[in-house]
Design a protein around this motif. Structure first.
Motif, mmCIF file in Angstrom:
data_model
loop_
_atom_site.group_PDB
_atom_site.id
_atom_site.type_symbol
_atom_site.label_atom_id
_atom_site.label_comp_id
_atom_site.label_asym_id
_atom_site.label_seq_id
_atom_site.Cartn_x
_atom_site.Cartn_y
_atom_site.Cartn_z
ATOM 1 N N ASP A 123 0.833 -1.209 0.000
ATOM 2 C CA ASP A 123 0.000 0.000 0.000
ATOM 3 C C ASP A 123 0.865 1.255 0.000
ATOM 4 O OD1 ASP A 123 -2.298 -1.484 -0.030
ATOM 5 O OD2 ASP A 123 -2.595 -1.423 2.141
ATOM 6 N N LEU A 124 1.966 1.212 0.760
ATOM 7 C CA LEU A 124 2.865 2.347 0.837
ATOM 8 C C LEU A 124 3.490 2.627 -0.530
ATOM 9 C CD1 LEU A 124 4.055 4.370 2.869
ATOM 10 C CD2 LEU A 124 5.952 2.771 3.211
ATOM 11 N N LEU A 125 3.848 1.553 -1.234
ATOM 12 C CA LEU A 125 4.443 1.693 -2.563
ATOM 13 C C LEU A 125 3.457 2.332 -3.542
ATOM 14 C CD1 LEU A 125 6.911 1.007 -4.402
ATOM 15 C CD2 LEU A 125 5.750 -1.147 -4.927
ATOM 16 N N VAL A 126 2.213 1.828 -3.524
ATOM 17 C CA VAL A 126 1.184 2.341 -4.437
ATOM 18 C C VAL A 126 0.885 3.811 -4.150
ATOM 19 C CG1 VAL A 126 -1.235 2.166 -5.114
ATOM 20 C CG2 VAL A 126 0.133 0.088 -4.844
ATOM 21 N N SER A 127 0.688 4.155 -2.862
ATOM 22 C CA SER A 127 0.310 5.522 -2.502
ATOM 23 C C SER A 127 1.460 6.500 -2.672
ATOM 24 C CB SER A 127 -0.201 5.569 -1.057
ATOM 25 O OG SER A 127 0.806 5.165 -0.157
ATOM 26 N N SER A 128 2.690 6.010 -2.657
ATOM 27 C CA SER A 128 3.848 6.890 -2.828
ATOM 28 C C SER A 128 4.001 7.340 -4.271
ATOM 29 C CB SER A 128 5.137 6.190 -2.376
ATOM 30 O OG SER A 128 5.116 5.945 -0.996
ATOM 31 N N PHE A 129 3.649 6.471 -5.220
ATOM 32 C CA PHE A 129 3.908 6.760 -6.626
ATOM 33 C C PHE A 129 2.667 7.136 -7.431
ATOM 34 C CE2 PHE A 129 7.589 4.216 -5.417
ATOM 35 C CZ PHE A 129 8.624 4.929 -6.001
ATOM 36 N N THR A 130 1.478 6.779 -6.942
ATOM 37 C CA THR A 130 0.262 7.024 -7.721
ATOM 38 C C THR A 130 -0.869 7.519 -6.829
ATOM 39 O OG1 THR A 130 -0.494 4.733 -7.460
ATOM 40 C CG2 THR A 130 0.857 5.220 -9.405
ATOM 41 N N VAL A 131 -1.896 8.081 -7.477
ATOM 42 C CA VAL A 131 -3.134 8.469 -6.782
ATOM 43 C C VAL A 131 -4.309 7.894 -7.564
ATOM 44 C CG1 VAL A 131 -2.238 10.575 -5.725
ATOM 45 C CG2 VAL A 131 -3.147 10.658 -8.047
ATOM 46 N N PRO A 132 -5.441 7.664 -6.907
ATOM 47 C CA PRO A 132 -6.564 7.008 -7.592
ATOM 48 C C PRO A 132 -7.350 7.917 -8.519
ATOM 49 C CG PRO A 132 -7.139 7.467 -5.320
ATOM 50 C CD PRO A 132 -5.692 7.823 -5.473
ATOM 51 N N ASP A 133 -7.177 9.243 -8.394
ATOM 52 C CA ASP A 133 -7.988 10.155 -9.201
ATOM 53 C C ASP A 133 -7.139 11.358 -9.587
ATOM 54 O OD1 ASP A 133 -10.007 11.523 -10.452
ATOM 55 O OD2 ASP A 133 -11.467 11.203 -8.838
ATOM 56 N N PHE A 134 -7.411 11.924 -10.774
ATOM 57 C CA PHE A 134 -6.635 13.067 -11.258
ATOM 58 C C PHE A 134 -6.687 14.236 -10.284
ATOM 59 C CE2 PHE A 134 -6.438 17.125 -13.518
ATOM 60 C CZ PHE A 134 -5.205 17.020 -14.137
ATOM 61 N N ILE A 135 -7.842 14.462 -9.674
ATOM 62 C CA ILE A 135 -8.002 15.607 -8.780
ATOM 63 C C ILE A 135 -7.033 15.548 -7.607
ATOM 64 C CG2 ILE A 135 -9.779 14.586 -7.303
ATOM 65 C CD1 ILE A 135 -9.759 18.202 -8.640
ATOM 66 N N ASP A 136 -6.618 14.320 -7.219
ATOM 67 C CA ASP A 136 -5.686 14.163 -6.104
ATOM 68 C C ASP A 136 -4.292 14.678 -6.445
ATOM 69 O OD1 ASP A 136 -7.636 12.987 -4.507
ATOM 70 O OD2 ASP A 136 -7.228 10.991 -5.321
#
Length: 407
Positions: A123-136
């Motif tokens: 989860d840390l890897l995913v949240s460090s490099f990407t976001v789920p929505d463009f607005i983020d």
């Protein structure tokens, strides 16, 4: 001569504002908190500008780059520099905590507290490099995903006409506009930072000495030692004697701004102007500085290992062994990596320290307090170190005489 005086006057004005603000905080104490809105205005202006500035500067730098080999070389040199300086910072702090253990003589009553559940490594890897929505991407708390998106966007612009394409021209014009906007905001900096520091000292000044006093007496001089020994060494590697001269001539503006704001992101525009004055090529500084504001954290590496050593002492566990040292370095770099550009962003890193080392939940408020107390000098090293890193990357990308060609 007149131009030279202008160049060195702004850091002096900035420092004067902070000193006056600190004195106001000391004299008026809690009453000085009334000035906090003036400081918040400056920080909010910088934080509002930093997201579009990062996107535009990176997308422009990559979009204008016809030679993709140069882009790869810049990115590789940047990562190598970040890791290298982080390892050197680790050596400094290991020596310091072995000679002066930070927890000696400390008597702290541990209080039970509920700690949030740490993220899994996936989860840390995913949240460090990407976001789920463009607005983020429009939040300064997601700077690394924004940097990655801006790099990919710039890469596509480069392959669709580059700076001569309609979008390329718009990006270049926006880049000039954003830098002009930042220059306007910086006119307010001495007042804003003075007010911010008056509020900070007035509210927290009496609590800065106590059980954590020994840790502060170790960490603050350690930061000064690193600033005046490691930074000149890096500058010499980057540009010889001229590199050292130009470093000391211009480094104080980002160092002071970062110390006062406790934010690498708020200091990013100042760093960009500093790199321009030093002579770092724009395409290099436009890539290295935004990445550095999120990933290059020498001051945080220093503070993380001090925190780890402090907890080992508090829980009466020997801070020895190759495995312990190696894990401390890995954890400190990971902790620095997940820091955001916002003040207090180290809480995630501190939670990472507690969870990975297996300390009980009671350890979290201990190092969170230390994190707050050491944040100003740590951020100062983090942010001003980004300028030094840009110089090193310029040396690796453009060769030995890069500085003489750009000054």
């Amino acid at each position: 001569m007149k131009e030279q005086k202008g160049k060195i006057s702004f850091p002096i004005i900035l420092l004067t504002g902070i000193i006056i603000g600190s004195l106001v905080g000391v004299v008026f104490r809690e009453k000085a908190v009334v000035l906090k809105p003036l400081g918040d205005i400056f920080l909010n202006l910088m934080f509002t500008a930093v997201v579009p500035m990062v996107f535009v500067s990176i997308a422009t730098a990559v979009g204008n780059m016809v030679n993709m080999t140069r882009l790869r070389k810049i990115l590789f040199s940047t990562v190598l520099t970040f890791i290298g300086t982080g390892l050197i910072a680790s050596v400094y702090v290991f020596i310091a905590v072995k000679i002066f253990p930070p927890a000696v003589g400390t008597k702290i009553a541990l209080q039970s507290t509920t700690m949030q559940e740490a993220k899994s490594s996936a989860d840390l890897l995913v949240s460090s490099f990407t976001v789920p929505d463009f607005i983020d991407l429009l939040s300064r708390r997601n700077m690394l995903p924004l940097i990655i998106f801006a790099t990919l966007f710039g890469f596509c612009v480069s392959h669709c006409g580059g700076e001569e394409s309609p979008i390329g021209k718009v990006l270049n014009n926006l880049n000039d506009i954003m830098m002009k906007l930042i220059n306007l905001i910086m006119w307010y900096a001495p007042i804003g930072l003075g007010a911010y520091f008056a509020s900070l000292v007035g509210e927290f000044g009496p609590n800065l000495i106590g059980d954590y006093g020994r840790t502060l007496l170790i960490y603050y001089p350690l930061c000064l030692l690193y600033f005046f020994t490691a930074f000149p060494f890096y500058a010499f590697l980057a540009g010889g004697k001229e590199g050292i001269k130009r470093m000391f001539q211009y480094i104080y503006s980002p160092a002071i701004t970062a110390f006062a704001t406790q934010s690498s992101m708020a200091t990013l525009p100042v760093n960009m102007e500093t790199c321009k004055k030093i002579g770092v090529p724009k395409d290099i500084s436009d890539l290295v500085l935004p990445m550095g504001a999120t990933m290059h954290m020498d001051g945080s590496v220093l503070s993380s290992i001090v925190k780890i050593s402090f907890l080992f002492g508090i829980f009466q566990t020997p801070f020895t062994g190759i495995e312990t040292y190696f894990l401390s370095i890995v954890v400190s770099i990971l902790a620095a990596f997940v820091l955001s550009g916002a003040p207090g962003g180290g809480l995630v890193g501190e939670m990472l320290i507690v969870s990975l080392f297996g300390f009980p939940p009671e350890a979290f408020p201990l190092i969170a307090t230390i994190g707050f107390l050491v944040d100003p000098p740590a951020t100062s090293l983090n942010a001003s170190g980004d300028t030094i890193a840009s110089m090193l990357v310029a040396r690796m990308v453009e060769g030995k005489d890069w500085l003489h060609r750009h000054i």
